[in-house]
Structures are given as structure tokens and as C-alpha cells.
Design an enzyme around this catalytic site. Structure first.
Site, PDB file in Angstrom:
ATOM      1  N   ALA A   1      -6.030  13.259   6.458  1.00 24.97           N
ATOM      2  CA  ALA A   1      -5.681  13.314   7.886  1.00 24.97           C
ATOM      3  C   ALA A   1      -5.631  11.891   8.426  1.00 24.97           C
ATOM      4  CB  ALA A   1      -6.723  14.112   8.657  1.00 24.97           C
ATOM      5  N   LYS A   2      -5.142  11.728   9.603  1.00 23.23           N
ATOM      6  CA  LYS A   2      -5.190  10.419  10.274  1.00 23.23           C
ATOM      7  C   LYS A   2      -5.059  10.653  11.769  1.00 23.23           C
ATOM      8  CE  LYS A   2      -5.315   6.075   8.879  1.00 23.23           C
ATOM      9  NZ  LYS A   2      -5.871   5.673   7.575  1.00 23.23           N
ATOM     10  N   GLY A   3      -5.593   9.715  12.538  1.00 23.61           N
ATOM     11  CA  GLY A   3      -5.482   9.832  13.991  1.00 23.61           C
ATOM     12  C   GLY A   3      -5.166   8.485  14.594  1.00 23.61           C
TER      13      GLY A   3
END
Ligand code: GLU
Length: 426
Positions: A114-116
Site C-alpha cells: 500500500a502507499k499513502g
């Protein structure tokens, strides 16, 4: 050997997601991935854009845009950092999330990817404003985050304190302290020994392995480092420790070159006393970013942002080995140029995996409530990265491809095998 001619390179490859997909497509062909699995693995599981209104210190209200993309949770809870940057956008976050999936699979830790990000310029924000942004972002994503679901970590312009605020905000809402919801925290808050240095340390571990494979003694190796932040500065110190000479470093203020070797401790001291920047550093001659990238050296470690080595400058790169401390510093179109010129590339999904590996250790320690000494962390990190380097090198040799494609093949095969065993619900 089942190697086939790779698929034509995607014309939009300067877009990070397309750049990631170009490599994915080559690996998928080698693996003869069935179309349904191909489609499943390329599609992000969840993409969220959220608005973050906060009151600035001067009383005005500003609305920031935040993102979280979960690319995959096939192999476990999704894992990946959060970056605060004025240019961050959903396409970049999508690519970075997919890279996290492949990275966790390359080092064989039980996480998805994931990444934000939050589109903001932290240099123009006060600590109080940053805290508000962090807490509101966390509050908005409360149903997504969780120690068994999705676990953020630091990335560009986010640090231990910001991770601490995420942990606190999440814990306040669920009514008990939950340290395992985020990694890269201060050790006071359940952080792991060695986590802050882990990415830079990993860059050195795989860089050293690449030197050995190429038959180069570290004492005869000159190293160029782009980016002097948490990754690049630690990598510089680590390379000095094994006898290498750092001949150039850089940050947003430009590059600094010294053929006799830059005094890294002096550069760190300068940074500490000059607002975190190398501006006016007198330990080297001023050079441009392009000059730095194109310098003759044994190791070039790009430890800043994406798209630094492109089809425009790849032909002028004179480094023998590139160790990608950053995510996506080389575009897909630069890959064949570097390969044709015999440049060995230790790809990002292996080279900077030290960070997420120690994040995994942090998560394990938080869940056990039992903390390991730094020597144990470092010894386990070195073992995982050295084994992963060897596995990637073997895969590359087996298929007659470069290390990047070897890493993608290894990673995609692991995720695809897990997916097939789990089956599709629905
Ligand atoms: N942001 C880091 C990376 O790109 C660390 C991610 C993590 O520890 O979850 O690998």
C-alpha cells in the site's frame, strides 16, 4: 528456459504506474501468467482520495488532498509509507503501492502493498499544522488502517514523530493503545531499534553484495549519493564504514563533489546546523544534479525521488553499479539503455527493502510486546537482504534477464502462487 521477447515498452512509461507496469508485463510473460491472474495482480484493491481540512496557525482554513492506495493484501496486511509532498498524486501513489507489494514479496515478508500521501509542502507548514494534517488524515482513514489490515510507515518527508501521531490518533479512537498499527515510530512508542537506519543500511548491504559479485574491493570503490535524507545519509555513513569513498552527495540545494572523499560527518553536522540542508556546504565543489548522476564511480545510489535516470540521460551514466535507494528512480525506458551499457542495477524493490523489513520486525515486536536488541535486528536484516539478493541474482541468471526483471519475476510468482492457493472469493 522459457524466456520470450519482452512485450513492447509502454509509451507512457514516464508515468510511474506505467513504468511499473512495463516491468510487470515483461515478468508476466516470462512467468506465462494466465490472463485472469495478470488482471487481478495489476489492479489496485482499493484507492481512496480524502479531503483534509485544517485550521492553519493564522486562523485560515486550508483543505489538503490525501490518498491511500492498497494495491494488494494477498500475502498479508497491506504495508507502505505515507509521503507528504506538493507533487504527490494518485497515479504516483498507485505505482508506489504496487512496488510495496513486489518489495515485500522479494524479501518474503508476509505483507501486501500500500502507499499513502498528502499533497502539501511540509517546508511551509508548522509542526502544529503538520500534526493536524496527520491526525485528520488518520481519522479519515480509520476504517482502512489496522494492525491486521493496513499498516502505514514513514516515507518522503514523514518521520518518527508523524508515525507517533498516527499511532496516538488511531489508539484514541479504538480506546486502547495499538502500537502495531504503524511502524517507524520512536522507540518510546513501540518503535524498533534500527528502524530509522534500516533503509540506508539495506542500501549498503545489497551494494556491498553487488560489489562482491562484480569482483570490486569496497576499498577501491567510489560512491555517489543523490539525496542526503534518511536513506542517502545513512547509506553514505555505511559505505564509509566498509572502506568506500563518497565522492559526491546532493540534496534539494544541489550537488557537492570532492574527489578525495566527502567528510560525511561534517556534512551531517552542516545539515544539523543549517535547517536540515546542505546549502553552503564547503566540503566539496558545487555540481549540478545532472553532473552528479553522470559521474564516473563504482556505485551510484539514487536515494531521492522517482524518474531521475530516464531515456534522456541513461546513455551518459558512467557508474558500474546503480543501487536504487529511492522508489522508481529509473524509468522503464532507461532500463534497456543501462543494460546495453553493462550497468548493473540493483532494483528498488530489493535495494530499499531494508526499511520495510525492519518495519516487519517492528510489527512483530509490537504484537509480541517483546523488543529485540539492535544487534538482533541488524543481524536478521542482513540475513534477509543477503538471501534476497542471491535469490534475485539466481532468478535473473536463470531467465537471462537483468536483476530488476529477476526481482519482478520472483515477486510476482510468489504473490501469484499465494493467490492461486487462496482462490478467488466470489
Ligand atoms: N516507505 C518505505 C518504503 O518505501 C517503508 C515502508 C514500510 O516500512 O512500510 O519501502
Amino acid at each position: 528456459m522459457n524466456y520470450k521477447e519482452p512485450a513492447p515498452i509502454n509509451p507512457h512509461e514516464d508515468d510511474p504506474f506505467e513504468s511499473m507496469m512495463s516491468r510487470f508485463d515483461i515478468a508476466a510473460e516470462i512467468l506465462e501468467l494466465e490472463p485472469g491472474i495478470y488482471e487481478y495482480l495489476k489492479t489496485p484493491q482499493l484507492q481512496v482520495t480524502t479531503s483534509i481540512p485544517i485550521q492553519l496557525d493564522d486562523g485560515t482554513i486550508e483543505v489538503f488532498e490525501g490518498y491511500r492506495v492498497i494495491h494488494s493484501s494477498v500475502r498479508g496486511p497491506s504495508k507502505g509509507g505515507i509521503r507528504f509532498h506538493p507533487k504527490v498524486n494518485i497515479s504516483e501513489v498507485k505505482a508506489l503501492a504496487a512496488w510495496m507489494t513486489w518489495k515485500c514479496a522479494v524479501v518474503n515478508i508476509p505483507f501486501g502493498g500500500a502507499k499513502g500521501g498528502v499533497k502539501c509542502d511540509p517546508r511551509n507548514l508548522t509542526r502544529i499544522e503538520l500534526e493536524k494534517i496527520t491526525r485528520r488524515y488518520t481519522g479519515n482513514l480509520l476504517d482502512i488502517f489496522g494492525p491486521e489490515r493496513d499498516i502505514p510507515a514513514p516515507d518522503v518527508n514523514t518521520d518518527e514523530q508523524i508515525m507517533g501521531w498516527i499511532m496516538d490518533t488511531y489508539s484514541m479512537h479504538i480506546r486502547h493503545t495499538e502500537t502495531a498499527v504503524v511502524t517507524g515510530k520512536p522507540t518510546y512508542l513501540g518503535g524498533s531499534a534500527g528502524r530509522r537506519e534500516a533503509t540506508g543500511r539495506g542500501v549498503r548491504i545489497v551494494g556491498e553484495a553487488a560489489l562482491e559479485k562484480a569482483g570490486i574491493d569496497p576499498k577501491n570503490a567510489s560512491v555517489v549519493i543523490q539525496g542526503f535524507g534518511n536513506v542517502g545519509a545513512v547509506a553514505a555513513e555505511e559505505f564509509v564504514d566498509i572502506g568506500c569513498k563518497i565522492i559526491a552527495i546532493s540534496d534539494v540545494t544541489g550537488g557537492y563533489y570532492n574527489p578525495k572523499g566527502i567528510d560525511i560527518q561534517k556534512a551531517l553536522e552542516h545539515q544539523r546546523t543549517h535547517g536540515g540542508l546542505l546549502k553552503d556546504f564547503d566540503g566539496g565543489e558545487r555540481i549540478s544534479n545532472d553532473e552528479l548522476l553522470e559521474m564516473e564511480c563504482e556505485i551510484l545510489a539514487p536515494c531521492a525521488l522517482e524518474d531521475q535516470i530516464t531515456r534522456h540521460n541513461a546513455g551518459r551514466i558512467k557508474a558500474k553499479i546503480i543501487v536504487e535507494g529511492a522508489n522508481g528512480p529509473t524509468t522503464a525506458k532507461a532500463d534497456p539503455i543501462l543494460e546495453a551499457n553493462g550497468v548493473i542495477v540493483v532494483p528498488d524493490i530489493l535495494a530499499n527493502a531494508g526499511g520495510v523489513t525492519v518495519s516487519y520486525f517492528e510489527w512483530v515486536q509490537d504484537r509480541m510486546g517483546y523488543f529485540w536488541p539492535k544487534e538482533v535486528v541488524n543481524e536478521r536484516l542482513a540475513r534477509i537482504l543477503t538471501e534476497s539478493f542471491n535469490s534475485v541474482a539466481r532468478r535473473a541468471e536463470r531467465h537471462g534477464v537483468n536483476m530488476r526483471i529477476g526481482a519482478y519475476v520472483l515477486a510476482i510468482e510468489r504473490v501469484a502462487n499465494t493467490l492461486k492457493l487462496r482462490g478467488i472469493y466470489g
